[in-house]
Design an enzyme around this catalytic site. Structure first.
Site, PDB file in Angstrom:
ATOM      1  N   LYS A  52      73.875 -53.916  36.403  1.00 30.09           N
ATOM      2  CA  LYS A  52      74.471 -54.888  35.470  1.00 30.09           C
ATOM      3  C   LYS A  52      75.982 -54.939  35.634  1.00 30.09           C
ATOM      4  O   LYS A  52      76.574 -55.999  35.669  1.00 30.09           O
ATOM      5  CB  LYS A  52      74.148 -54.461  34.035  1.00 30.09           C
ATOM      6  CG  LYS A  52      72.894 -55.133  33.498  1.00 30.09           C
ATOM      7  CD  LYS A  52      72.782 -54.898  32.021  1.00 30.09           C
ATOM      8  CE  LYS A  52      71.735 -53.835  31.795  1.00 30.09           C
ATOM      9  NZ  LYS A  52      71.562 -53.360  30.458  1.00 30.09           N
TER      10      LYS A  52
ATOM     11  N   LYS B  69      74.952 -41.394  44.440  1.00 29.58           N
ATOM     12  CA  LYS B  69      74.989 -39.986  44.061  1.00 29.58           C
ATOM     13  C   LYS B  69      74.308 -39.806  42.704  1.00 29.58           C
ATOM     14  O   LYS B  69      74.210 -40.784  41.985  1.00 29.58           O
ATOM     15  CB  LYS B  69      76.428 -39.488  44.053  1.00 29.58           C
ATOM     16  CG  LYS B  69      77.233 -39.847  42.810  1.00 29.58           C
ATOM     17  CD  LYS B  69      78.624 -39.280  42.935  1.00 29.58           C
ATOM     18  CE  LYS B  69      79.487 -39.595  41.769  1.00 29.58           C
ATOM     19  NZ  LYS B  69      79.230 -38.989  40.515  1.00 29.58           N
TER      20      LYS B  69
ATOM     21  N   TYR C 230      84.288 -44.431  45.566  1.00 27.94           N
ATOM     22  CA  TYR C 230      85.738 -44.337  45.770  1.00 27.94           C
ATOM     23  C   TYR C 230      86.147 -44.844  47.146  1.00 27.94           C
ATOM     24  O   TYR C 230      87.258 -45.312  47.342  1.00 27.94           O
ATOM     25  CB  TYR C 230      86.239 -42.910  45.480  1.00 27.94           C
ATOM     26  CG  TYR C 230      86.780 -42.872  44.057  1.00 27.94           C
ATOM     27  CD1 TYR C 230      85.932 -43.170  43.000  1.00 27.94           C
ATOM     28  CD2 TYR C 230      88.121 -42.641  43.794  1.00 27.94           C
ATOM     29  CE1 TYR C 230      86.407 -43.236  41.706  1.00 27.94           C
ATOM     30  CE2 TYR C 230      88.606 -42.709  42.489  1.00 27.94           C
ATOM     31  CZ  TYR C 230      87.746 -43.004  41.459  1.00 27.94           C
ATOM     32  OH  TYR C 230      88.221 -43.101  40.184  1.00 27.94           O
TER      33      TYR C 230
ATOM     34  N   GLY D 150      85.163 -47.403  48.401  1.00 29.11           N
ATOM     35  CA  GLY D 150      85.266 -48.860  48.297  1.00 29.11           C
ATOM     36  C   GLY D 150      86.447 -49.299  47.450  1.00 29.11           C
ATOM     37  O   GLY D 150      86.741 -50.492  47.355  1.00 29.11           O
ATOM     38  N   LYS D 151      87.126 -48.358  46.802  1.00 28.43           N
ATOM     39  CA  LYS D 151      88.317 -48.729  46.019  1.00 28.43           C
ATOM     40  C   LYS D 151      89.363 -49.225  47.014  1.00 28.43           C
ATOM     41  O   LYS D 151      89.601 -48.571  48.046  1.00 28.43           O
ATOM     42  CB  LYS D 151      88.852 -47.512  45.270  1.00 28.43           C
ATOM     43  CG  LYS D 151      87.833 -46.927  44.300  1.00 28.43           C
ATOM     44  CD  LYS D 151      88.191 -47.283  42.888  1.00 28.43           C
ATOM     45  CE  LYS D 151      87.186 -46.706  41.915  1.00 28.43           C
ATOM     46  NZ  LYS D 151      87.277 -47.292  40.597  1.00 28.43           N
TER      47      LYS D 151
ATOM     48  N   HIS E 137      84.312 -37.829  45.190  1.00 29.90           N
ATOM     49  CA  HIS E 137      85.405 -38.805  45.246  1.00 29.90           C
ATOM     50  C   HIS E 137      86.716 -38.184  45.742  1.00 29.90           C
ATOM     51  O   HIS E 137      87.347 -38.691  46.664  1.00 29.90           O
ATOM     52  CB  HIS E 137      85.664 -39.421  43.866  1.00 29.90           C
ATOM     53  CG  HIS E 137      84.434 -40.005  43.220  1.00 29.90           C
ATOM     54  ND1 HIS E 137      83.453 -40.618  43.942  1.00 29.90           N
ATOM     55  CD2 HIS E 137      84.045 -40.089  41.921  1.00 29.90           C
ATOM     56  CE1 HIS E 137      82.499 -41.040  43.118  1.00 29.90           C
ATOM     57  NE2 HIS E 137      82.826 -40.721  41.888  1.00 29.90           N
TER      58      HIS E 137
ATOM     59  N   LYS F 160      87.831 -35.360  31.812  1.00 30.56           N
ATOM     60  CA  LYS F 160      87.419 -36.340  30.790  1.00 30.56           C
ATOM     61  C   LYS F 160      88.270 -36.077  29.548  1.00 30.56           C
ATOM     62  O   LYS F 160      88.784 -34.971  29.356  1.00 30.56           O
ATOM     63  CB  LYS F 160      85.950 -36.121  30.416  1.00 30.56           C
ATOM     64  CG  LYS F 160      84.984 -36.303  31.580  1.00 30.56           C
ATOM     65  CD  LYS F 160      84.447 -37.698  31.620  1.00 30.56           C
ATOM     66  CE  LYS F 160      83.434 -37.874  32.734  1.00 30.56           C
ATOM     67  NZ  LYS F 160      83.429 -39.206  33.314  1.00 30.56           N
TER      68      LYS F 160
ATOM     69  N   TRP G 111      95.752  -2.603  65.098  1.00 30.07           N
ATOM     70  CA  TRP G 111      94.605  -2.068  65.815  1.00 30.07           C
ATOM     71  C   TRP G 111      93.371  -2.192  64.930  1.00 30.07           C
ATOM     72  O   TRP G 111      93.488  -2.296  63.716  1.00 30.07           O
ATOM     73  CB  TRP G 111      94.843  -0.590  66.145  1.00 30.07           C
ATOM     74  CG  TRP G 111      96.071  -0.351  66.973  1.00 30.07           C
ATOM     75  CD1 TRP G 111      97.357  -0.209  66.520  1.00 30.07           C
ATOM     76  CD2 TRP G 111      96.128  -0.231  68.389  1.00 30.07           C
ATOM     77  NE1 TRP G 111      98.228  -0.007  67.560  1.00 30.07           N
ATOM     78  CE2 TRP G 111      97.493  -0.014  68.740  1.00 30.07           C
ATOM     79  CE3 TRP G 111      95.183  -0.281  69.412  1.00 30.07           C
ATOM     80  CZ2 TRP G 111      97.920   0.154  70.051  1.00 30.07           C
ATOM     81  CZ3 TRP G 111      95.603  -0.109  70.714  1.00 30.07           C
ATOM     82  CH2 TRP G 111      96.961   0.100  71.034  1.00 30.07           C
TER      83      TRP G 111
HETATM   84  C1  BG6 Z   1      81.523 -41.584  38.628  1.00 31.48           C
HETATM   85  C2  BG6 Z   1      81.371 -40.396  37.729  1.00 31.48           C
HETATM   86  O1  BG6 Z   1      81.106 -41.275  39.911  1.00 31.48           O
HETATM   87  O2  BG6 Z   1      82.883 -41.992  38.650  1.00 31.48           O
HETATM   88  C3  BG6 Z   1      81.893 -40.701  36.340  1.00 31.48           C
HETATM   89  O3  BG6 Z   1      80.003 -40.034  37.647  1.00 31.48           O
HETATM   90  C4  BG6 Z   1      83.282 -41.251  36.403  1.00 31.48           C
HETATM   91  O4  BG6 Z   1      81.847 -39.552  35.529  1.00 31.48           O
HETATM   92  C5  BG6 Z   1      83.362 -42.393  37.400  1.00 31.48           C
HETATM   93  O5  BG6 Z   1      83.615 -41.698  35.116  1.00 31.48           O
HETATM   94  C6  BG6 Z   1      84.777 -42.873  37.567  1.00 31.48           C
HETATM   95  O6  BG6 Z   1      84.786 -44.007  38.366  1.00 31.48           O
HETATM   96  P1  BG6 Z   1      85.864 -45.146  38.163  1.00 31.48           P
HETATM   97  O7  BG6 Z   1      85.478 -46.160  39.163  1.00 31.48           O
HETATM   98  O8  BG6 Z   1      85.735 -45.618  36.747  1.00 31.48           O
HETATM   99  O9  BG6 Z   1      87.188 -44.531  38.410  1.00 31.48           O
END
Ligand code: BG6
EC number: 1.1.1.47
Length: 802
Positions: free
Chosen positions: A50, A185, A216, A218-219, A278, A371, A628
């Site tokens: 989605k 993953k 990451y 693909g960022k 990542h 987090k 040695w």
């Molecule tokens: C995910 C993690 O792979 O990446 C999440 O499982 C995390 O915990 C997320 O929040 C962060 O991705 P992005 O694209 O929001 O930076």
């Protein structure tokens, strides 16, 4: 009237050939138009689909449909057709077009995309067979040639095996068409489970068919790292190394917490969730040797693997971990745990990584994520050293010229005060070159980033912001494997992280309130290969198992053991005391004789000592030290089992000992290991006699085995316990059985012998040996009695305080 005969000019043949080629090319292109790609999105009604995947597929359709491919999109899930169709329709409602597309055109494109997208239930083997039939029927009906099929697994990993089996047995495309399966993953939980999962998937798919996603990669800012390094080779070549880089920070801070996801998070935690994948991927892109051709997927993947090989193993002291305060409460609520439950899962981690190769030796790479922090931001920041002194006053410093201003390069992955992906280069570094898909950007006035105003940087952002999944879908479509995680890459990464995860498994993370309230609680520092919180742990908010004694709580205990001096302390302090004593002995020996002859044992106990010597003893006279080996296993010196290899990994590669002062045991001669006829023991003895005055080492470092062995002199084996031989071949009860060792008479000629004994496993033998006399045949260690030198025992409390 008759037509005039056509007069062929010599050059006209060429024109005709060109016209025919163009026509042929046109035909080929027309034929290419028939190439069809079926994309099957498994988990089509789920969250990821989605939020990102449908949008990514729509973008793929917009980019590629006009370029010689036709598509069909099969959204699939376990849900029954009617309900699934409704859910999928909802997911498709929010598709958006690029900003510059006219609304009427956008509506048209969306409409066509929706017509090509169908929901289907994929649950049983028959469902998969039916899918295959439908694809084939569609191809035949429309007279299309099949280019390939993409199966996107947006489902939990426990469902992988079933789906993989079904695809493999009934949904492979015909010959000449490709199959690409895309996996999200987590790819395992540690090295072992990742290996199992990889083996399972490997039984269904070829390596080249699997596309493991790390979003990451693909960022846009991450995908730009290699092209940027490539395009700016000239400027970066001289800067991208340990002489110029002060440190590298790879950071992903989040404000969200794990609420609603604790069933996943509780099993994974931040290291598995973010650092292992990542941040590690970003690290490899920064640290890897740049291939000559950065578009060669094979070269990129190979160079990435080389980075893993150069990573220094992580120790428990390489990391700090934290947990936001309300996490345990969320877990109790969501997972119905009792009130007494306290989770040990880290929601914050900072790790110090070293890449031990010539380019990066000594440069700290800091990986950090958490987090419930005070801001959401991600970046890779390369901070360059600044060795300039500016004579004019600061008001005359100009951003582009002054070498005294900070010098940094930042791949800004997203969010933060900048709010977008960007590449920032300090103006005093160089003016970068970026592809035309990036433009110079301006930020809000007064914005400061990483200690400098934005105006101090050349700042670039993508002309068109694209979601990571959309970028990766395009790479999957074009078969660009360098943007994905190969099995080897995956296992190398887990191989690197698993030991740290194991060592932290029972460590209580530091609790933090979250957001701005965390203040400086999570700030950390690093030095001597370790990373630690800057502030002392404040009062624990949750009672832990009771405070463990810290080494500093104890004084070093001095006593006697077997009539000789004993130094005893907790392991950390003991090692530091022993390292100090060795340095003092070395300095004295060099002052008196101009050189220091040190014989070292292998095994696990001295590893911490070697590391301590390597990282905290800058006054050590290495240039005048001869090293040695006390003993050696009969394996090649490059074998990880070799004692020399341990010495090399933990000490030699970090200090500067002249190579002619290093004396490995000659266990590997004439391509044979410890063959009597090669006389390796005699060769070593001759080398000692030639270089060490009276064959009397300044210091011999020994250990004590749980069976009372020392060096490679074992109980019930007379070899090396007496006699004339200085060096002997012996047999160990454990593998590898064959050894080379200094003999007891040679050891006893030393000026000083230190015996290091550590760990609970040594308790019994420590107690026993304290009571016995000199019985080397039963306990070779009891025969260590230097004739005129000094014997000192170094025992940690675990071994000694039985
Ligand atoms: C995910 C993690 O792979 O990446 C999440 O499982 C995390 O915990 C997320 O929040 C962060 O991705 P992005 O694209 O929001 O930076």
């Amino acid at each position: 009237m008759l037509a005039e005969p056509f007069n062929w000019q010599p050059g006209m043949w060429k024109v005709l050939i060109v016209v025919m080629c163009v026509a042929l090319l046109g035909c080929l292109q027309a034929q290419e138009l028939q190439e069809h790609v079926s994309i099957i999105l498994l988990g089509a009604t789920g969250d990821l689909a989605k939020k990102y995947l449908w949008q990514g597929l729509f973008q793929l359709y917009l980019d590629e449909a006009g370029r010689g491919h036709s598509f069909s999109f099969h959204g699939a899930a376990l849900t029954a057709p009617k309900q699934g169709q409704e859910l999928m329709a909802k997911a498709l409602e929010s598709l958006s077009c690029p900003k510059d597309m006219a609304p009427s055109h956008c509506a048209e494109e969306k409409d066509q995309f929706l017509q090509l997208s169908r929901y289907r239930q994929l649950k049983t083997a028959e469902d998969y067979q039916a899918l295959n039939k439908d694809i084939e029927a569609q191809l035949q009906h429309a007279g299309l040639r099949e280019a390939g099929r993409i199966f996107y697994f947006s489902v939990p990993p426990f469902a992988y095996a079933d789906i993989a089996r079904n695809i493999n047995s009934s949904c492979r495309p015909g010959p000449g068409a490709w199959l690409r399966v895309v996996l999200e993953k987590p790819f395992g939980h540690d090295h072992f489970s990742a290996q199992q999962l990889a083996t399972e998937l490997g039984s269904f798919f070829q390596e080249e068919e699997m596309y493991r996603v790390d979003h990451y990669l693909g960022k846009q800012a991450v995908a730009q790292i290699l092209p940027f390094r490539d395009q700016n080779r000239k400027a970066l070549d001289s800067l991208w190394n340990r002489h110029h880089v002060e440190r590298v920070e790879i950071i992903m801070k989040e404000t969200v917490d794990a609420e609603g996801r604790t069933s996943f998070y509780e099993e994974y935690g931040v290291i598995r969730d973010v650092l292992q994948n990542h941040l590690t991927e970003v690290l490899t892109l920064v640290a890897m040797e740049l291939p000559l051709n950065v578009s060669s997927a094979e070269a990129v993947l190979r160079h990435k693997l080389q980075v893993f090989q150069a990573l220094r193993g992580l120790q428990r002291g390489s990391a700090v971990v934290g947990q936001y305060q309300s996490y345990s409460e969320q877990v109790r609520r969501e997972l119905q745990k009792p009130d007494s439950f306290h989770s040990l899962t880290p929601t914050f981690a900072a790790v110090l990584v070293h890449v031990d190769n010539l380019r990066w030796e000594g440069v700290p790479f800091i990986l950090m994520s958490g987090k419930a922090l005070d801001e959401r931001v991600g970046y890779a920041r390369i901070l360059f050293k600044n060795q300039a002194c500016c004579v004019q006053s600061e008001k005359h410093w100009a951003a582009a010229q002054s070498q005294c201003l900070p010098r940094q390069l930042i791949f800004h992955i997203g969010h933060g005060d900048l709010g977008s992906s960007a590449v920032l280069v300090s103006r005093n570094l160089f003016r970068p070159s970026l592809p035309s898909s990036w433009k110079e950007m301006e930020g809000p006035p007064g914005l400061r980033l990483f200690g400098s105003p934005l105006s101090d940087y050349y700042a670039y952002s993508p002309v068109q912001e694209r979601g990571a999944h959309s970028v990766l879908l395009s790479h999957i479509f074009h078969g660009r494997k360098d943007s994905f995680i190969t099995t080897e890459n995956l296992l190398a990464s887990w191989g690197f992280w698993t030991p740290l995860l194991e060592s932290l498994a029972h460590k209580a993370p530091r609790l933090y309130p979250g957001g701005a309230e965390s203040g400086r609680l999570l700030d950390f520092e690093f030095s001597s290969g370790r990373l630690f919180f800057s502030q002392q742990q404040p009062e624990q908010l949750v009672p832990g198992p009771g405070p463990a004694a810290m080494p500093s709580d104890f004084q070093v205990l001095r006593a006697k053991y077997r009539e000789s001096p004993l130094v005893s302390a907790w392991s950390e302090e003991l090692i530091s005391k022993l390292a100090n004593d060795i340095e003092a002995t070395a300095v004295r020996a060099v002052r008196r004789f101009g050189q220091f002859h040190l014989a070292l044992s292998g095994g696990s106990s001295p590893v911490a000592l070697f590391q301590q010597l390597a990282t905290a003893h800058y006054g050590f006279p290495w240039a005048h030290t001869h090293l040695w080996l006390v003993d050696e296993r009969c394996v090649p010196l490059s074998d990880p089992e070799s004692n020399f290899q341990g010495l090399q990994a933990h000490l030699l590669q970090h200090v500067r000992v002249p190579y002619y002062n290093i004396h490995p045991m000659p266990v590997h001669l004439q391509q044979r290991l410890c063959a009597e006829e090669d006389q390796g023991a005699q060769i070593y003895a001759r080398e000692i006699s030639a270089l060490v005055a009276n064959s009397s080492f300044d210091l011999v470092l020994l250990g004590m085995g749980a069976d009372g062995h020392t060096a490679s002199l074992f109980p019930q084996s007379p070899t090396g316990l007496d006699g004339e031989q200085l060096v002997v071949l012996t047999t160990s009860p454990s593998q590898p059985h064959r050894r080379m060792s200094l003999s007891l008479p040679l050891i006893n000629r030393a000026k000083k012998v230190a015996v290091l004994v550590m760990g609970r496993m040594k308790r019994e033998i420590t107690a026993l040996v304290s009571r016995v006399g000199c019985e080397p045949k039963k306990w070779p260690i009891s025969g260590v009695l230097p004739h005129s030198g000094q014997l000192v025992w170094y025992m940690d409390y675990d071994a000694f305080l039985a």
